[in-house]
Write a protein that holds these residues in place. Sequence first.
Motif, PDB file in Angstrom:
ATOM      1  N   ALA A 165      45.806  27.858  37.859  1.00  0.00           N
ATOM      2  CA  ALA A 165      45.034  28.875  37.147  1.00  0.00           C
ATOM      3  C   ALA A 165      44.221  28.338  35.967  1.00  0.00           C
ATOM      4  CB  ALA A 165      45.958  30.006  36.702  1.00  0.00           C
TER       5      ALA A 165
ATOM      6  N   THR B 132      49.897  28.385  42.310  1.00  0.00           N
ATOM      7  CA  THR B 132      48.779  29.116  41.711  1.00  0.00           C
ATOM      8  C   THR B 132      48.902  29.200  40.195  1.00  0.00           C
ATOM      9  OG1 THR B 132      49.903  31.233  42.124  1.00  0.00           O
ATOM     10  CG2 THR B 132      48.347  30.448  43.798  1.00  0.00           C
TER      11      THR B 132
ATOM     12  N   SER C  69      42.703  25.448  47.008  1.00  0.00           N
ATOM     13  CA  SER C  69      43.905  25.344  46.175  1.00  0.00           C
ATOM     14  C   SER C  69      44.731  24.107  46.486  1.00  0.00           C
ATOM     15  CB  SER C  69      44.783  26.588  46.363  1.00  0.00           C
ATOM     16  OG  SER C  69      45.251  26.671  47.707  1.00  0.00           O
TER      17      SER C  69
ATOM     18  N   VAL D  79      39.255  36.239  45.722  1.00  0.00           N
ATOM     19  CA  VAL D  79      40.489  35.462  45.765  1.00  0.00           C
ATOM     20  C   VAL D  79      41.190  35.826  47.060  1.00  0.00           C
ATOM     21  CG1 VAL D  79      42.663  34.931  44.615  1.00  0.00           C
ATOM     22  CG2 VAL D  79      40.632  35.464  43.241  1.00  0.00           C
TER      23      VAL D  79
ATOM     24  N   LEU E   3      45.621  33.723  39.695  1.00  0.00           N
ATOM     25  CA  LEU E   3      44.225  33.377  39.893  1.00  0.00           C
ATOM     26  C   LEU E   3      43.300  34.536  39.532  1.00  0.00           C
ATOM     27  CD1 LEU E   3      44.532  31.294  43.177  1.00  0.00           C
ATOM     28  CD2 LEU E   3      44.660  30.539  40.794  1.00  0.00           C
TER      29      LEU E   3
END
Length: 313
Positions: free
Chosen positions: A287, A283, A68, A18, A26
Motif C-alpha cells: 500500500a 497488500t 502486486s 482495484v 489498496l
Amino acid sequence: MTTDAHAPSTALPLRVAVEPHPDRHLVAAVQRVGGSVVPLAQAQVLVWVGGPDGFPALPDGVEWVALSTAGIENFVAAGTVDDSRLWTNASGFYARGVAEHALALLLAGTRQVVRSARTRWAKDAVDPAVRSLRGSTVAIIGAGGIGRELTPMLIACGASVLAVNRSGRPVGGADVTMAAERTREAFSRSDHVVLAAPDTPETRHLINDHTLGLLQPHSWIVNVARGPLVDHDALHRALVAGTIGGAALDVTDPEPLPRDHPLFDLKNVVITPHVANPAGRLTEEMAPYLTENLRRFMAEREMLSVVHAGRGY
C-alpha cells in the motif's frame, strides 16, 4: 520520467480500479492521494492483485497497470504485458521481510537449527557442524532491493558481502560488487549463497552441477527468489554427495514439490512454503508504495518498479 503516452490524461481525481477485489489497504492507498476507486471501464489505472489467470481485457483508457507481484514471468508468458501503456510490478516492495526470511534460513542452516530440530540431543553429530557467519563471505545473487536490505543484516552478523547484480553497479555496504557475467567467480569466492534474482532465461538453473561444484562442503544455498533458478536434481546430488553443506528453499520448481520428493528426506534441507512474503500481508506491505507511485504518476515523475518486459522483470 513518464513519457507523454503514459502521462495522466485528465485532472484529479485520478480514477483507479482495484481488481479483482477492492482490497481495503489498496483502496486506502488510492484515497490517500485523493483518487477515486472506480469500475475498470472508467479507470485510468488498474491495480491488479493476482496472477495472469483471470486478467481482464483492458479498456483503452487504462494508462498504467500496477501488478502486486514482484515476478512478472507468468504475465509475460501469458502475453498479458503490452507496450501501449505503463506497467509496474512490486519489485522491492517486500524486500525487508524477504531479507529477514533469507537471514533466518541461512542461520537455521549454518547454526544447525534444522538438524537439531530433527534429532533428539544429537550433540556429538551436531556440535562439529555448527558454523558462524562471522568471518564468512556470503554472495547475494541478484542484489536488488532484497540484497540492499539483507546486506546490513549480514554485516551485523560479522559476514562479508559479495553482491552480484546485472550491471555491477556498487551495492551500498557490500564489500565487493560484481556484474552478472562474473557469477561463477562469485560462487568460487563465497562460503554461502543467497539467491534473490528474477527468473529469466539467463538465471534458469543457475544452480546446477557445475556451479554447485564451485562451492565448499560447508556452503549453504538459500533461495528466496524463484524456484527455476535451481536444478533440484543437481541440488539433491550435491547434498547427498556432501559437495555442499545444505540448502534452504522458500521457493521450488514445481511449487509445491511433490510430497515424495527426495529433498524432503534430507537432514540438511529446510523448505518453507513460500512464506518469505506472507500472502496475508501482501497488500498491507504494498500500500505505501502504491501511494507513492500514484503521486509520481499524477506528477509525471519517474515511477518505481517499472516493468521491462524484454528482460522478463
